[in-house]
Design a protein around this motif. Structure first.
Motif, PDB file in Angstrom:
ATOM      1  N   ALA A  10       0.864  -1.178   0.000  1.00 48.90           N
ATOM      2  CA  ALA A  10       0.000   0.000   0.000  1.00 48.90           C
ATOM      3  C   ALA A  10       0.906   1.235   0.000  1.00 48.90           C
ATOM      4  O   ALA A  10       1.941   1.244   0.664  1.00 48.90           O
ATOM      5  N   ARG A  11       0.528   2.269  -0.757  1.00 51.14           N
ATOM      6  CA  ARG A  11       1.388   3.446  -0.883  1.00 51.14           C
ATOM      7  C   ARG A  11       0.606   4.707  -0.550  1.00 51.14           C
ATOM      8  O   ARG A  11      -0.540   4.882  -0.974  1.00 51.14           O
ATOM      9  N   ASN A  12       1.262   5.593   0.203  1.00 52.54           N
ATOM     10  CA  ASN A  12       0.690   6.897   0.528  1.00 52.54           C
ATOM     11  C   ASN A  12       1.772   7.958   0.377  1.00 52.54           C
ATOM     12  O   ASN A  12       2.891   7.775   0.876  1.00 52.54           O
ATOM     13  N   ARG A  13       1.433   9.063  -0.297  1.00 56.69           N
ATOM     14  CA  ARG A  13       2.370  10.179  -0.428  1.00 56.69           C
ATOM     15  C   ARG A  13       1.947  11.284   0.520  1.00 56.69           C
ATOM     16  O   ARG A  13       0.775  11.669   0.578  1.00 56.69           O
ATOM     17  N   LEU A  14       2.921  11.801   1.266  1.00 60.42           N
ATOM     18  CA  LEU A  14       2.658  12.861   2.227  1.00 60.42           C
ATOM     19  C   LEU A  14       3.610  14.025   1.990  1.00 60.42           C
ATOM     20  O   LEU A  14       4.760  13.816   1.573  1.00 60.42           O
ATOM     21  N   PRO A  15       3.160  15.249   2.259  1.00 59.80           N
ATOM     22  CA  PRO A  15       4.072  16.392   2.146  1.00 59.80           C
ATOM     23  C   PRO A  15       5.175  16.305   3.182  1.00 59.80           C
ATOM     24  O   PRO A  15       4.964  15.797   4.294  1.00 59.80           O
ATOM     25  N   GLY A  16       6.357  16.765   2.804  1.00 61.84           N
ATOM     26  CA  GLY A  16       7.472  16.772   3.738  1.00 61.84           C
ATOM     27  C   GLY A  16       8.716  16.165   3.137  1.00 61.84           C
ATOM     28  O   GLY A  16       8.708  15.629   2.030  1.00 61.84           O
ATOM     29  N   GLY A  17       9.820  16.290   3.878  1.00 62.16           N
ATOM     30  CA  GLY A  17      11.097  15.776   3.429  1.00 62.16           C
ATOM     31  C   GLY A  17      11.327  14.347   3.876  1.00 62.16           C
ATOM     32  O   GLY A  17      10.434  13.673   4.414  1.00 62.16           O
ATOM     33  N   HIS A  18      12.547  13.888   3.681  1.00 62.01           N
ATOM     34  CA  HIS A  18      12.907  12.494   3.944  1.00 62.01           C
ATOM     35  C   HIS A  18      12.644  12.101   5.398  1.00 62.01           C
ATOM     36  O   HIS A  18      12.301  10.955   5.674  1.00 62.01           O
ATOM     37  N   HIS A  19      12.803  13.030   6.332  1.00 61.52           N
ATOM     38  CA  HIS A  19      12.542  12.777   7.756  1.00 61.52           C
ATOM     39  C   HIS A  19      11.205  13.391   8.179  1.00 61.52           C
ATOM     40  O   HIS A  19      11.084  13.952   9.263  1.00 61.52           O
ATOM     41  N   LEU A  20      10.190  13.260   7.367  1.00 64.77           N
ATOM     42  CA  LEU A  20       8.900  13.893   7.659  1.00 64.77           C
ATOM     43  C   LEU A  20       8.314  13.433   8.986  1.00 64.77           C
ATOM     44  O   LEU A  20       7.550  14.161   9.624  1.00 64.77           O
ATOM     45  N   HIS A  21       8.671  12.220   9.444  1.00 67.89           N
ATOM     46  CA  HIS A  21       8.149  11.688  10.702  1.00 67.89           C
ATOM     47  C   HIS A  21       8.824  12.311  11.923  1.00 67.89           C
ATOM     48  O   HIS A  21       8.368  12.122  13.048  1.00 67.89           O
ATOM     49  N   LEU A  22       9.919  13.050  11.706  1.00 70.63           N
ATOM     50  CA  LEU A  22      10.694  13.629  12.799  1.00 70.63           C
ATOM     51  C   LEU A  22      10.812  15.141  12.699  1.00 70.63           C
ATOM     52  O   LEU A  22      10.967  15.825  13.720  1.00 70.63           O
TER      53      LEU A  22
END
Length: 285
Positions: free
Chosen positions: A254-266
């Protein structure tokens, strides 16, 4: 950013590693794997937002507070799969899920393809397959790696005059990060030395790989993944090339695209919350 977690050390049969523990003790078992040159702090925003999971966020060998591999040993990406399995054995987990960012996501796919009976779910952030190389480049790559090994003892890691100078350098590194993200990684990844601060990471991590999987090898692992897999792609991340995006469309994920850079989770709280909004129902399913 203050986050509740438990700091632990694990004496694996071959090496000692450090980790952060998050979540309820009886939660769904998850081992979290950070990216290249990062550490367990990469999950400090995301992990507290994930419900019902027991997360062991590792410092992979050579990173953070984990031991370096012994002299003469290598940091081949597939070797991390063994570290993960030995960590699971420490907890008595015969089946478990993987949460991986960047290099950690690649290790997750390799392990899930190699031992599909052990992996329950794959939650991947901006990473899936390693850089590949074809057979005709292998002799040159091995030669470059061997030469670098001969010279590694003569190289010194950079020393920064101040903690803030080190943070500024990390902000501009591979997969540029926000100031707050760089600070989180630096708090765990730096150590004081005469003249300032340097990174705890093993200098051998910067050496060229002696051997790369071919594209066919990498895809064989992807297509042997038998568990549910969810891949978050950062719109300003490291997997934005049209050819890569086209290849990813063939993956059974499953694929999802989100705004942000490579470390978007941090990088910031909204990014972490957006990733959690995808992974919470995925883990709960």
């Amino acid at each position: 950013m203050s986050v509740p977690f438990e700091e632990i050390r694990l004496s694996l049969p071959h090496i000692e590693v450090a980790a952060h523990l998050y979540g309820p003790e009886r939660g769904q078992p998850v081992i979290a794997l950070h990216g290249w040159l990062d550490n367990a702090a990469t999950f400090s925003r995301l992990a507290p937002l994930l419900d019902g999971v027991r997360i062991v966020a590792l410092d992979l060998p050579g990173h953070g507070h984990s031991d370096h591999r012994p002299p003469g040993a290598a940091y081949n990406i597939w070797d991390y799969a063994h570290d993960v399995l030995q960590t699971a054995e420490q907890f008595g987990w015969k089946r478990f899920s993987l949460l991986g960012h960047s290099m950690g996501a690649i290790v997750s796919v390799l392990l899930a393809g190699a031992m599909p009976d052990r992996i329950e779910r794959l939650a991947l952030i901006d990473g899936a397959i390693p850089y590949t190389g074809e057979a005709d480049t292998a002799p040159q790559k091995l030669g470059e790696s061997l030469q670098a090994l001969l010279e590694v003892d003569d190289k010194r890691k950079p020393v920064y005059d101040s903690f803030e100078q080190a943070i500024a350098a990390r902000m501009k590194g591979v997969g540029a990060v926000s100031h707050e993200a760089a600070e989180s990684l630096a708090l765990r990844g730096l150590m004081p030395v005469p003249g300032g601060y340097t990174w705890r990471t093993d200098a051998r991590l910067m050496l060229p790989s002696p051997m790369r999987l071919t594209r066919a090898h990498a895809l064989a692992f992807v297509h042997r993944v038998a568990c549910p897999a969810s891949l978050v792609l950062a719109e300003q991340g490291l997997m934005t090339q049209p050819a890569m995006l086209e290849l990813i469309e063939t993956f059974p994920f499953a694929r999802n695209r989100l705004p942000g850079g490579h470390h978007l989770h941090l990088d910031d709280q909204p990014g972490a919350e957006a990733v959690a909004a995808i992974f919470n129902p995925f883990f709960a399913a």
